[in-house]
Design a protein around this motif. Structure first.
Motif, PDB file in Angstrom:
ATOM      1  N   SER A 412       0.813  -1.210   0.000  1.00  0.00           N
ATOM      2  CA  SER A 412       0.000   0.000   0.000  1.00  0.00           C
ATOM      3  C   SER A 412       0.850   1.265   0.000  1.00  0.00           C
ATOM      4  O   SER A 412       0.367   2.325  -0.403  1.00  0.00           O
ATOM      5  CB  SER A 412      -0.926   0.001   1.223  1.00  0.00           C
ATOM      6  N   ASN A 413       2.104   1.167   0.450  1.00  0.00           N
ATOM      7  CA  ASN A 413       2.988   2.333   0.415  1.00  0.00           C
ATOM      8  C   ASN A 413       3.703   2.500  -0.923  1.00  0.00           C
ATOM      9  O   ASN A 413       4.564   3.362  -1.068  1.00  0.00           O
ATOM     10  CB  ASN A 413       4.018   2.253   1.538  1.00  0.00           C
ATOM     11  N   GLY A 414       3.366   1.674  -1.927  1.00  0.00           N
ATOM     12  CA  GLY A 414       3.931   1.788  -3.259  1.00  0.00           C
ATOM     13  C   GLY A 414       5.165   0.953  -3.509  1.00  0.00           C
ATOM     14  O   GLY A 414       5.633   0.858  -4.648  1.00  0.00           O
ATOM     15  N   ILE A 415       5.735   0.331  -2.481  1.00  0.00           N
ATOM     16  CA  ILE A 415       6.930  -0.500  -2.665  1.00  0.00           C
ATOM     17  C   ILE A 415       6.543  -1.784  -3.389  1.00  0.00           C
ATOM     18  O   ILE A 415       5.566  -2.454  -3.043  1.00  0.00           O
ATOM     19  CB  ILE A 415       7.586  -0.820  -1.313  1.00  0.00           C
ATOM     20  N   ARG A 416       7.334  -2.105  -4.421  1.00  0.00           N
ATOM     21  CA  ARG A 416       7.101  -3.321  -5.204  1.00  0.00           C
ATOM     22  C   ARG A 416       8.357  -4.171  -5.136  1.00  0.00           C
ATOM     23  O   ARG A 416       9.484  -3.668  -5.266  1.00  0.00           O
ATOM     24  CB  ARG A 416       6.797  -2.964  -6.674  1.00  0.00           C
ATOM     25  N   GLY A 417       8.178  -5.468  -4.892  1.00  0.00           N
ATOM     26  CA  GLY A 417       9.332  -6.339  -4.802  1.00  0.00           C
ATOM     27  C   GLY A 417       8.939  -7.794  -4.907  1.00  0.00           C
ATOM     28  O   GLY A 417       7.754  -8.162  -4.849  1.00  0.00           O
ATOM     29  N   LYS A 418       9.953  -8.607  -5.013  1.00  0.00           N
ATOM     30  CA  LYS A 418       9.774 -10.052  -5.101  1.00  0.00           C
ATOM     31  C   LYS A 418       9.967 -10.653  -3.711  1.00  0.00           C
ATOM     32  O   LYS A 418      10.938 -10.353  -3.020  1.00  0.00           O
ATOM     33  CB  LYS A 418      10.787 -10.647  -6.078  1.00  0.00           C
ATOM     34  N   VAL A 419       9.046 -11.517  -3.317  1.00  0.00           N
ATOM     35  CA  VAL A 419       9.115 -12.147  -1.997  1.00  0.00           C
ATOM     36  C   VAL A 419      10.183 -13.235  -2.040  1.00  0.00           C
ATOM     37  O   VAL A 419      10.059 -14.222  -2.774  1.00  0.00           O
ATOM     38  CB  VAL A 419       7.759 -12.744  -1.592  1.00  0.00           C
ATOM     39  N   THR A 420      11.243 -13.043  -1.254  1.00  0.00           N
ATOM     40  CA  THR A 420      12.342 -14.014  -1.231  1.00  0.00           C
ATOM     41  C   THR A 420      12.422 -14.792   0.073  1.00  0.00           C
ATOM     42  O   THR A 420      13.161 -15.780   0.136  1.00  0.00           O
ATOM     43  CB  THR A 420      13.687 -13.301  -1.460  1.00  0.00           C
ATOM     44  N   GLY A 421      11.714 -14.383   1.098  1.00  0.00           N
ATOM     45  CA  GLY A 421      11.773 -15.098   2.366  1.00  0.00           C
ATOM     46  C   GLY A 421      10.540 -14.860   3.192  1.00  0.00           C
ATOM     47  O   GLY A 421      10.098 -13.721   3.346  1.00  0.00           O
ATOM     48  N   ILE A 422       9.962 -15.942   3.715  1.00  0.00           N
ATOM     49  CA  ILE A 422       8.795 -15.866   4.597  1.00  0.00           C
ATOM     50  C   ILE A 422       9.078 -16.726   5.820  1.00  0.00           C
ATOM     51  O   ILE A 422       9.417 -17.911   5.698  1.00  0.00           O
ATOM     52  CB  ILE A 422       7.513 -16.365   3.896  1.00  0.00           C
ATOM     53  N   SER A 423       8.971 -16.120   6.991  1.00  0.00           N
ATOM     54  CA  SER A 423       9.105 -16.863   8.244  1.00  0.00           C
ATOM     55  C   SER A 423       7.957 -16.467   9.153  1.00  0.00           C
ATOM     56  O   SER A 423       7.106 -15.651   8.794  1.00  0.00           O
ATOM     57  CB  SER A 423      10.457 -16.558   8.900  1.00  0.00           C
ATOM     58  N   HIS A 424       7.928 -17.066  10.359  1.00  0.00           N
ATOM     59  CA  HIS A 424       6.865 -16.724  11.292  1.00  0.00           C
ATOM     60  C   HIS A 424       6.948 -15.281  11.743  1.00  0.00           C
ATOM     61  O   HIS A 424       5.928 -14.687  12.096  1.00  0.00           O
ATOM     62  CB  HIS A 424       6.939 -17.632  12.531  1.00  0.00           C
ATOM     63  N   GLU A 425       8.137 -14.711  11.698  1.00  0.00           N
ATOM     64  CA  GLU A 425       8.317 -13.367  12.239  1.00  0.00           C
ATOM     65  C   GLU A 425       8.436 -12.291  11.165  1.00  0.00           C
ATOM     66  O   GLU A 425       7.971 -11.174  11.371  1.00  0.00           O
ATOM     67  CB  GLU A 425       9.579 -13.308  13.111  1.00  0.00           C
ATOM     68  N   MET A 426       9.057 -12.593  10.004  1.00  0.00           N
ATOM     69  CA  MET A 426       9.386 -11.555   9.029  1.00  0.00           C
ATOM     70  C   MET A 426       9.126 -12.034   7.601  1.00  0.00           C
ATOM     71  O   MET A 426       9.071 -13.229   7.327  1.00  0.00           O
ATOM     72  CB  MET A 426      10.855 -11.139   9.166  1.00  0.00           C
TER      73      MET A 426
END
Length: 565
Positions: A412-426
């Protein structure tokens, strides 16, 4: 199996408890051995003098008692009889105390327990204390030396405070005797002086007895190294064997439990299945409860058979403490049993919401497995954490996570990127150019990420002059759409294009707006901004080739004319 971890945890707690019993019991044994194995000290001259003073004091007290008895028989006054009886009771009490001190000093130990004195009764029910009394007596024996020293010190302080008072009183009486001339007064003062002198002798004897006992206790104390050696020796000689057998019993119970679990896994159908039936879960629960029960009862049986009532009583106290601690948590354990049997508020295969994320309950056990299939993360949680939750059946269209690893998203803040890591915290994103942006999970979800991984739409608007009003609704949109289709294929975006529409959008204040709507496949998500710029460029090129005028805003134009005038 996973329940073995819980089994090991319970067994370790039991082992820790028995180790505590071992420490308490063997420490008490070391204390008692330390007292019994002290070398006999040589008789000090002060002891002989004290005993001699006791003998003289006893003779004087016995003489006074005989005198008072004679006076009591000869007197007829009730008031005088009461006074004589009171004095007689005091003298008899002093005589008993002097005799007891004489015997203790002469024997060199406290022989009070040999006199057959009645012990204090317990206030609680005798049935309960019959089980735990050996442990309580052992604990009292552990602190007997310290308590005895404390009592002697208090006694010495008390007598040291009394002696100066009696000494001052005798000095005052002596002064009065020297000044008195009346014969009766002199006789009365003499009798009073004799009574106080006897009291002084008694207090001095008590003080000497207490001081000698305290000195003997201090002399009998051993160093830390000697106490440690005595402690280890007494342990291996007496209770070490029993505790070793008890630990071997616990280890045997755990070993048999693991072997029986493997047998059940091999011969009971469906025991290893991902989603097990209620009967199989019940069998596993009973197996776990029996393992814990035998791990507790095994050492208790050993202590009972070898008749070591101190360790047995300490075990009873430990079990009472555990039961008292668990009395408030029994409802929660009952809820855990329901979850373990898969008949509680959370069930396997259903969906729960925990820690801000939805999870699928993959497996319920002592340690349960939760999975988020879209985010690709899982966690192993104790069954206790599921007690306060509830699950529901999952529907096919239920969302699990806004994106998966490798997807392109726009926040929503306009930042566009590719998701490279998903964890429980970050969650970590990589922007075009390689810059990495990391969000906490709660902040990432609050940013309402727009996922470009499936399909996405690019919508651009271009304004033309009002001079093209006749052609703006049909001719120009068709021509522009054909031109954009041609350019999209020429520049290699045709395979990603799903749909293209060019429509008249609105009559604006200074232009007639045309909307270009293009749908692309998710594989072109990394080119989102490039496609937007390309559409604008192609629209300008189409206007140049066809002579379509792109007007300035009217306010800007009028402002320029006013400035020139």
């Amino acid at each position: 199996m996973k329940y073995q971890n819980k089994l090991l945890k319970y067994s370790a707690s039991v082992l820790l408890g028995w180790c505590c019993l071992w420490l308490i019991a063997t420490t008490a044994l070391a204390q008692s051995n330390g007292e019994s194995q002290q070398p006999q000290a040589a008789v000090a001259p002060s002891t002989i003098e004290t005993l001699s003073s006791f003998v003289e004091l006893r003779k004087a007290l016995q003489k006074d008692i005989r005198t008072l008895n004679q006076q009591l028989q000869s007197t007829r006054s009730e008031a005088e009889k009461a006074s004589l009886k009171q004095r007689l009771e005091k003298l008899e009490s002093d005589l008993r105390t002097t005799t007891r001190n004489f015997e203790n000093i002469a024997a060199g130990v406290d022989i009070t327990t040999l006199r057959g004195e009645v012990t204090e009764e317990f206030n609680l029910q005798q049935e309960v204390f019959a089980l735990v009394r050996p442990a309580i007596d052992e604990m009292k024996e552990m602190t007997a030396r310290v308590r005895k020293k404390s009592e002697l010190k208090k006694k010495i302080d008390y007598f040291e405070e009394q002696l100066p008072v009696i000494t001052q009183a005798l000095a005052n009486i002596d002064t009065l005797k020297q000044a008195a001339s009346n014969k009766s007064l002199m006789q009365t003062l003499q009798e009073t002086e004799e009574q106080w002198s006897k009291q002084q002798a008694f207090i001095q004897s008590e003080l000497q007895a207490a001081q000698l006992q305290l000195d003997k206790l201090n002399a009998a104390e051993t160093s830390f190294a000697e106490a440690s050696q005595s402690y280890l020796k007494s342990f291996f000689q007496k209770r070490g064997l029993y505790l070793t057998i008890a630990l071997l019993v616990v280890a045997s119970v755990i070993l048999l439990s693991r072997l029986s679990a493997k047998v059940m896994q091999r011969y009971i159908p469906g025991f290893r299945a991902k989603h097990r039936s209620f009967k199989i879960r019940l069998v596993e629960l009973l197996h776990l409860m029996l393992t814990v029960l035998f791990s507790i009862l095994g050492p208790m049986t050993v202590f009972y058979l070898v008749e070591d009532w101190v360790l047995f009583s300490l075990g009873i106290l430990l079990l009472f403490g555990i039961a008292w601690a668990l009395r408030q948590t029994l409802p929660r354990y009952w809820s855990q049993i329901q979850l373990f049997l898969n008949v509680g508020s959370v069930r396997e295969g259903e969906r729960i919401f925990m820690e801000g994320l939805p999870w699928r309950v993959e497996q319920i056990n002592v340690y349960s497995t939760l999975v988020n299939p879209v985010a690709g993360i899982s966690q192993r949680v104790p069954i206790d954490e599921l007690v306060d939750l509830k699950s529901r059946p999952s529907q096919t269209d239920d969302p699990w996570f806004p994106c998966g690893q490798g997807d392109w998203v726009i926040l929503s803040n306009g930042i566009r990127g590719k998701v490279t890591g998903i964890s429980h915290e970050m969650v970590q994103l990589v922007e075009r150019g390689g810059a990495r942006v990391t969000y906490q999970m709660a902040d990432f979800l609050a940013a309402s990420p727009r996922n470009l991984a499936t399909n996405f739409r690019v919508k651009e608007v271009i304004g033309l002059s009002y001079a093209l009003q006749r052609e703006i609704t049909a001719v120009i949109p068709e021509a522009l759409q054909n031109y954009l289709t041609q350019r999209i294929h020429q520049e290699g975006y045709g395979d990603q294009l799903l749909n293209l529409r060019v429509e008249f959008a609105a009559a604006n204040t200074s232009s007639l707006d045309i909307a270009i709507i293009a749908d692309f496949k998710g594989e072109a998500g990394d080119l989102y901004n490039r496609l937007r710029r390309a559409i604008q460029r192609w629209c300008v090129d189409a206007c140049s080739e066809n002579g379509w005028e792109i007007p300035f805003p009217q306010l800007t134009l009028h402002g320029s004319l006013s400035a020139s005038e």
